[in-house]
Enzyme design. Sequence first.
Site, PDB file in Angstrom:
ATOM      1  N   HIS A   1       4.028  -6.839  26.006  1.00 29.05           N
ATOM      2  CA  HIS A   1       4.119  -5.571  25.287  1.00 29.05           C
ATOM      3  C   HIS A   1       3.058  -4.570  25.765  1.00 29.05           C
ATOM      4  O   HIS A   1       3.269  -3.354  25.728  1.00 29.05           O
ATOM      5  CB  HIS A   1       3.909  -5.779  23.774  1.00 29.05           C
ATOM      6  CG  HIS A   1       5.089  -6.306  23.036  1.00 29.05           C
ATOM      7  ND1 HIS A   1       5.535  -7.602  23.170  1.00 29.05           N
ATOM      8  CD2 HIS A   1       5.920  -5.718  22.125  1.00 29.05           C
ATOM      9  CE1 HIS A   1       6.580  -7.798  22.375  1.00 29.05           C
ATOM     10  NE2 HIS A   1       6.833  -6.670  21.734  1.00 29.05           N
TER      11      HIS A   1
ATOM     12  N   CYS B   1      -0.225  -9.807  27.373  1.00 31.54           N
ATOM     13  CA  CYS B   1       0.987  -9.757  26.548  1.00 31.54           C
ATOM     14  C   CYS B   1       1.923  -8.760  27.199  1.00 31.54           C
ATOM     15  O   CYS B   1       1.489  -7.668  27.593  1.00 31.54           O
ATOM     16  CB  CYS B   1       0.646  -9.324  25.121  1.00 31.54           C
ATOM     17  SG  CYS B   1       2.091  -8.999  24.074  1.00 31.54           S
TER      18      CYS B   1
ATOM     19  N   CYS C   1       7.343 -13.374  28.123  1.00 32.36           N
ATOM     20  CA  CYS C   1       6.472 -13.401  26.949  1.00 32.36           C
ATOM     21  C   CYS C   1       5.331 -14.364  27.245  1.00 32.36           C
ATOM     22  O   CYS C   1       5.581 -15.541  27.535  1.00 32.36           O
ATOM     23  CB  CYS C   1       7.279 -13.881  25.738  1.00 32.36           C
ATOM     24  SG  CYS C   1       6.308 -14.172  24.244  1.00 32.36           S
TER      25      CYS C   1
ATOM     26  N   GLU D   1       6.556  -2.546  18.223  1.00 31.83           N
ATOM     27  CA  GLU D   1       7.901  -2.843  17.719  1.00 31.83           C
ATOM     28  C   GLU D   1       8.379  -1.786  16.720  1.00 31.83           C
ATOM     29  O   GLU D   1       9.576  -1.553  16.565  1.00 31.83           O
ATOM     30  CB  GLU D   1       7.928  -4.229  17.066  1.00 31.83           C
ATOM     31  CG  GLU D   1       7.795  -5.392  18.043  1.00 31.83           C
ATOM     32  CD  GLU D   1       9.021  -5.581  18.929  1.00 31.83           C
ATOM     33  OE1 GLU D   1      10.147  -5.333  18.473  1.00 31.83           O
ATOM     34  OE2 GLU D   1       8.837  -5.970  20.105  1.00 31.83           O
TER      35      GLU D   1
ATOM     36  N   ASP E   1      12.095 -12.152  25.339  1.00 30.19           N
ATOM     37  CA  ASP E   1      10.749 -11.905  24.818  1.00 30.19           C
ATOM     38  C   ASP E   1      10.840 -11.855  23.301  1.00 30.19           C
ATOM     39  O   ASP E   1      11.930 -11.765  22.732  1.00 30.19           O
ATOM     40  CB  ASP E   1      10.191 -10.579  25.361  1.00 30.19           C
ATOM     41  CG  ASP E   1       8.782 -10.268  24.846  1.00 30.19           C
ATOM     42  OD1 ASP E   1       7.999 -11.219  24.682  1.00 30.19           O
ATOM     43  OD2 ASP E   1       8.473  -9.093  24.611  1.00 30.19           O
ATOM     44  N   SER E   2       9.680 -11.877  22.662  1.00 30.85           N
ATOM     45  CA  SER E   2       9.615 -11.791  21.207  1.00 30.85           C
ATOM     46  C   SER E   2       9.841 -10.355  20.745  1.00 30.85           C
ATOM     47  O   SER E   2       9.434  -9.998  19.643  1.00 30.85           O
ATOM     48  CB  SER E   2       8.241 -12.261  20.727  1.00 30.85           C
ATOM     49  OG  SER E   2       7.229 -11.429  21.267  1.00 30.85           O
TER      50      SER E   2
END
Length: 258
Positions: free
Chosen positions: A185, A183, A74, A151, A11-12
């Site tokens: 996240h 997403c 992602c 993040e 994932d990012s």
Amino acid sequence: MSNENPIGLFDSGVGGTSIWREIHTLLPNENTIYLADSKNAPYGVKSKDEIIELSFKNTEFLLEQNCKIIVVACNTATTNAIQELRQKYNVPFIGIEPAIKPAANQSKTHKIGILATKGTLNSELFHEKAKNFTDVNIIEQIGHGLVQLIEEGSINSPEMTELLESYLEPMIKQNIDYLVLGCSHYPYLIPQIEKILPQNIKIIDSGEAVAKQTKSILDQKGLLKNSTNSTQFFYTNVNPTVLQNILGSNKNVNYLDF
């Protein structure tokens, strides 16, 4: 390919661990390797070519670790790069995309909200999927700034609350009854989101469906692991603290100069 080989996920950043949790819960015997490309987060503001290039780089790292299947954990990377990944590499890929279908099929108001990155909402794959639900009003909202705050470890910050309220309140006023989290996240924001949404609005994310699809593909290819002892490795290319905090102190997070 051995069934003892690990499942690879990338994932990012740290968000795809929400997908990892679902896979590990469903398939606890499987070895896994998770790669967080937090240095390049968020992918949602990058060009399609940049996203493809980063996805290739992540995939090649996981293939070097002999991964038997790769989960693109992602939404942005899936919607922009999954076709190119499948063309380039001879390994099964599982993608993750916004769960529009269950929300659209179950909606009573025929209005659903989707909170996602710019990269996902602007992608050709997302628009192709959305076209299938012409009888439902899909209210799109780009989650500017949400990934960056996650993040940074600022999930419960006043800034996060303010952003979420600004994104969700217009959807509430338009009478949505489902909110799709587009997403990987965003599942970490569910406790925050639930404080803002009325109880009649249901939240849907893709994690459980991705885990089931991963199990199905491994089963079809005879790659499900039989033994019960398993290893879980986590890699990040920034300070491991945020990933460590999200996973818990019992997980070993490795720094990777990547």
